[in-house]
Motif scaffolding. Sequence first.
Motif, mmCIF file in Angstrom:
data_model
loop_
_atom_site.group_PDB
_atom_site.id
_atom_site.type_symbol
_atom_site.label_atom_id
_atom_site.label_comp_id
_atom_site.label_asym_id
_atom_site.label_seq_id
_atom_site.Cartn_x
_atom_site.Cartn_y
_atom_site.Cartn_z
ATOM 1 N N TYR A 94 31.377 -54.167 -1.118
ATOM 2 C CA TYR A 94 32.430 -54.436 -1.339
ATOM 3 C C TYR A 94 33.474 -53.302 -1.759
ATOM 4 O O TYR A 94 32.445 -52.792 -2.279
ATOM 5 C CB TYR A 94 32.445 -55.339 -2.920
ATOM 6 C CG TYR A 94 31.924 -56.256 -1.890
ATOM 7 C CD1 TYR A 94 31.126 -56.733 -1.103
ATOM 8 C CD2 TYR A 94 31.734 -57.835 -3.100
ATOM 9 C CE1 TYR A 94 30.058 -57.744 -1.066
ATOM 10 C CE2 TYR A 94 31.665 -59.259 -2.565
ATOM 11 C CZ TYR A 94 30.714 -59.248 -1.716
ATOM 12 O OH TYR A 94 29.848 -60.730 -1.215
ATOM 13 N N ASN A 95 34.658 -53.459 -1.723
ATOM 14 C CA ASN A 95 35.357 -52.171 -1.941
ATOM 15 C C ASN A 95 35.055 -51.226 -1.325
ATOM 16 O O ASN A 95 35.462 -49.793 -2.221
ATOM 17 C CB ASN A 95 36.222 -52.285 -3.916
ATOM 18 C CG ASN A 95 36.355 -53.429 -4.103
ATOM 19 O OD1 ASN A 95 37.036 -54.518 -4.108
ATOM 20 N ND2 ASN A 95 35.055 -53.860 -4.860
ATOM 21 N N PRO A 96 35.330 -50.655 -0.728
ATOM 22 C CA PRO A 96 34.280 -49.390 0.445
ATOM 23 C C PRO A 96 35.759 -48.043 0.647
ATOM 24 O O PRO A 96 34.826 -47.113 -0.162
ATOM 25 C CB PRO A 96 34.484 -50.169 1.733
ATOM 26 C CG PRO A 96 35.404 -50.815 1.991
ATOM 27 C CD PRO A 96 35.322 -51.827 0.799
ATOM 28 N N ILE A 129 26.746 -53.770 -3.163
ATOM 29 C CA ILE A 129 26.624 -52.754 -3.996
ATOM 30 C C ILE A 129 28.533 -53.035 -3.959
ATOM 31 O O ILE A 129 29.296 -53.011 -2.532
ATOM 32 C CB ILE A 129 26.323 -51.502 -3.295
ATOM 33 C CG1 ILE A 129 25.217 -51.743 -3.024
ATOM 34 C CG2 ILE A 129 26.849 -50.362 -4.395
ATOM 35 C CD1 ILE A 129 24.019 -50.605 -3.451
ATOM 36 N N SER A 130 29.363 -52.898 -4.984
ATOM 37 C CA SER A 130 30.315 -52.449 -5.056
ATOM 38 C C SER A 130 31.050 -50.403 -5.316
ATOM 39 O O SER A 130 30.161 -50.513 -6.172
ATOM 40 C CB SER A 130 31.697 -53.505 -5.980
ATOM 41 O OG SER A 130 32.673 -52.589 -6.206
ATOM 42 N N LEU A 131 31.625 -50.472 -4.322
ATOM 43 C CA LEU A 131 31.746 -48.619 -4.791
ATOM 44 C C LEU A 131 32.874 -48.740 -4.959
ATOM 45 O O LEU A 131 33.266 -47.359 -5.274
ATOM 46 C CB LEU A 131 32.234 -48.002 -3.013
ATOM 47 C CG LEU A 131 31.301 -48.156 -2.267
ATOM 48 C CD1 LEU A 131 31.562 -47.173 -0.982
ATOM 49 C CD2 LEU A 131 29.308 -47.684 -2.438
ATOM 50 N N SER A 132 33.601 -49.303 -5.880
ATOM 51 C CA SER A 132 34.884 -48.878 -6.639
ATOM 52 C C SER A 132 34.049 -48.282 -8.179
ATOM 53 O O SER A 132 33.152 -49.351 -9.235
ATOM 54 C CB SER A 132 35.067 -49.978 -7.160
ATOM 55 O OG SER A 132 36.154 -49.878 -8.661
ATOM 56 N N ASP A 133 34.191 -47.143 -8.412
ATOM 57 C CA ASP A 133 33.743 -46.088 -10.070
ATOM 58 C C ASP A 133 35.308 -46.752 -11.348
ATOM 59 O O ASP A 133 35.024 -45.985 -12.014
ATOM 60 C CB ASP A 133 33.847 -45.069 -9.469
ATOM 61 C CG ASP A 133 34.493 -44.290 -9.265
ATOM 62 O OD1 ASP A 133 35.801 -45.122 -8.668
ATOM 63 O OD2 ASP A 133 34.870 -43.234 -8.953
ATOM 64 N N LEU A 134 36.091 -47.878 -11.068
ATOM 65 C CA LEU A 134 36.876 -47.393 -12.226
ATOM 66 C C LEU A 134 36.471 -48.603 -12.836
ATOM 67 O O LEU A 134 36.826 -47.828 -13.976
ATOM 68 C CB LEU A 134 37.779 -48.804 -11.908
ATOM 69 C CG LEU A 134 38.753 -48.818 -10.401
ATOM 70 C CD1 LEU A 134 40.086 -50.359 -10.406
ATOM 71 C CD2 LEU A 134 39.879 -47.693 -11.899
ATOM 72 N N ARG A 139 41.074 -43.537 -3.165
ATOM 73 C CA ARG A 139 39.782 -43.473 -3.482
ATOM 74 C C ARG A 139 38.835 -43.308 -1.886
ATOM 75 O O ARG A 139 38.736 -44.040 -1.333
ATOM 76 C CB ARG A 139 39.071 -44.895 -4.212
ATOM 77 C CG ARG A 139 37.593 -44.517 -5.036
ATOM 78 C CD ARG A 139 37.053 -45.555 -6.078
ATOM 79 N NE ARG A 139 37.470 -46.803 -4.988
ATOM 80 C CZ ARG A 139 37.302 -47.612 -4.275
ATOM 81 N NH1 ARG A 139 35.913 -47.283 -3.584
ATOM 82 N NH2 ARG A 139 37.023 -49.084 -4.212
ATOM 83 N N VAL A 140 38.523 -42.033 -2.043
ATOM 84 C CA VAL A 140 38.044 -42.174 0.134
ATOM 85 C C VAL A 140 36.871 -41.464 -0.209
ATOM 86 O O VAL A 140 36.390 -41.745 0.996
ATOM 87 C CB VAL A 140 39.513 -41.020 0.637
ATOM 88 C CG1 VAL A 140 40.306 -41.854 0.731
ATOM 89 C CG2 VAL A 140 39.680 -39.529 0.100
ATOM 90 N N LEU A 185 25.349 -44.054 -11.254
ATOM 91 C CA LEU A 185 24.988 -45.384 -10.974
ATOM 92 C C LEU A 185 25.077 -45.677 -9.550
ATOM 93 O O LEU A 185 23.996 -46.274 -9.212
ATOM 94 C CB LEU A 185 25.225 -45.976 -12.306
ATOM 95 C CG LEU A 185 24.851 -48.011 -12.903
ATOM 96 C CD1 LEU A 185 23.081 -47.304 -11.885
ATOM 97 C CD2 LEU A 185 25.002 -48.586 -13.452
ATOM 98 N N ILE A 186 26.209 -45.727 -8.877
ATOM 99 C CA ILE A 186 26.563 -46.012 -7.861
ATOM 100 C C ILE A 186 25.664 -45.748 -6.585
ATOM 101 O O ILE A 186 25.134 -45.982 -6.153
ATOM 102 C CB ILE A 186 27.874 -46.867 -7.439
ATOM 103 C CG1 ILE A 186 29.058 -46.783 -8.775
ATOM 104 C CG2 ILE A 186 28.041 -46.975 -5.707
ATOM 105 C CD1 ILE A 186 30.320 -47.719 -8.162
#
Lengths: 246, 246
Positions: free
Chosen positions: A164-166, A135-140, A171-172, A146-147
């Motif tokens: 990925y991309n934690p 799962i990528s944590l990037s919400d770009l 973005r913290v 959904l994430i």
Amino acid sequence: MKTKGKIYVVGIGPGNREHMSVRAIEAIQKADVIIGYKTYIDLIRDLVAGKEVIDSGMKKEVERCNLTLDKAMEGHQVAIISSGDAGVYGMAGIMLEVKYERMSDIEIEVVPGITAASAASAALGAPMMHDFTVISLSDLLTDWELIRKRLECAAVGDFIIALYNPKSMGRVHQIEEAREIFLKHKAKTTPVGIVKNAKRKDEEIILTDLENMLNHEIDMLTVVIVGNSNTYIKDGKMITPRGYRI
Amino acid sequence: MKTKGKIYVVGIGPGNREHMSVRAIEAIQKADVIIGYKTYIDLIRDLVAGKEVIDSGMKKEVERCNLTLDKAMEGHQVAIISSGDAGVYGMAGIMLEVKYERMSDIEIEVVPGITAASAASAALGAPMMHDFTVISLSDLLTDWELIRKRLECAAVGDFIIALYNPKSMGRVHQIEEAREIFLKHKAKTTPVGIVKNAKRKDEEIILTDLENMLNHEIDMLTVVIVGNSNTYIKDGKMITPRGYRI
């Protein structure tokens, strides 16, 4: 007659030459134009000597694919570079989309690579020996709700979870929320492996657990692997048993 | 003085030499003893000429690891072979477990490889461009109810789903039940890619959907990839958009 162009979408793996595939090296050698995000191009700088190299900044993915297609249509052999596996959050999808959008018939070969979860896993021992999620944590590009839902489903299903991309500079909170969701379904003693620069220069490994994971540095170069209910840590290795009787 | 033994747990990727990593080839070259399941050893037969080769049948995993440790303790450099990534349902976990069980201090290096989902994905186009799960349908070592729960969670979370070991001679109902679970949460038109011998000799690709997937041959050499709600098929490629604006 003009040469027929071709596009290789190349996954170079974690970054060190030794974890690249033979085909990835071959594709870069065959190409006369190399296109990619500067950080990744730097990892293969010695392989691209004498070639036309076009490196660009982050968030220029569509532009990069259009340029790749332009070059291939001029008759060039073009390698567009992804880190890890080109097919996992990499350039393979957007390259195919741009090709179809422009109704081109240029040949595209996707060259798979070792994805970051596999590299981090090898560095940690053997945490991914059973069913897992990435799962990528990037919400770009993806709605955060959904994430969140996926994080919840992954925790309920007792999957091993690779994030990925934690976290990034701006973005913290995502990694904090992810941890909270996990703690609703997983024990606070669940092992967590944090790997920075997995299988490349300056690799750093931290073994911790859900309770304490936020006390360690996590950034964009990091992959976080959260165990399932059977995962344990022993002698500095993180292991998920598959169920064999020893 | 006796040489110090070492164990390499080597993921050879999908099978063709071109998708092996440089480190995997190097590890096999360094080793003087090669141990593995016969089918995988056959894929690298030319690399092991002149070495002691011990190939064994399926379901001998623990025996194989004990033998590997015996040989390393005698001072040999031993490579134990997994297909795909040694860290994904491979030999890495059980090898570490056997080492700890026998309280050995032999060095173990896990050499990651390209896992079957990445190989199948590259063959299909770019289906795994977003969050995904990998689930094995083999219930030899895992309770079927737990697998069913994971299939349900993966479907509810709208993950892309890669199914390993989808079907064997004696195990046919699992893929049917998996499909039924998916159909509760995913449209019957959801794209499904069935790849046999991904990225090796005799590769076969079938593009279908959840409604029709069981009309095609699926066996142990097959990986099945089920799309998420955005996945589509175009010009013979299966693509999951990541969300870029083209």
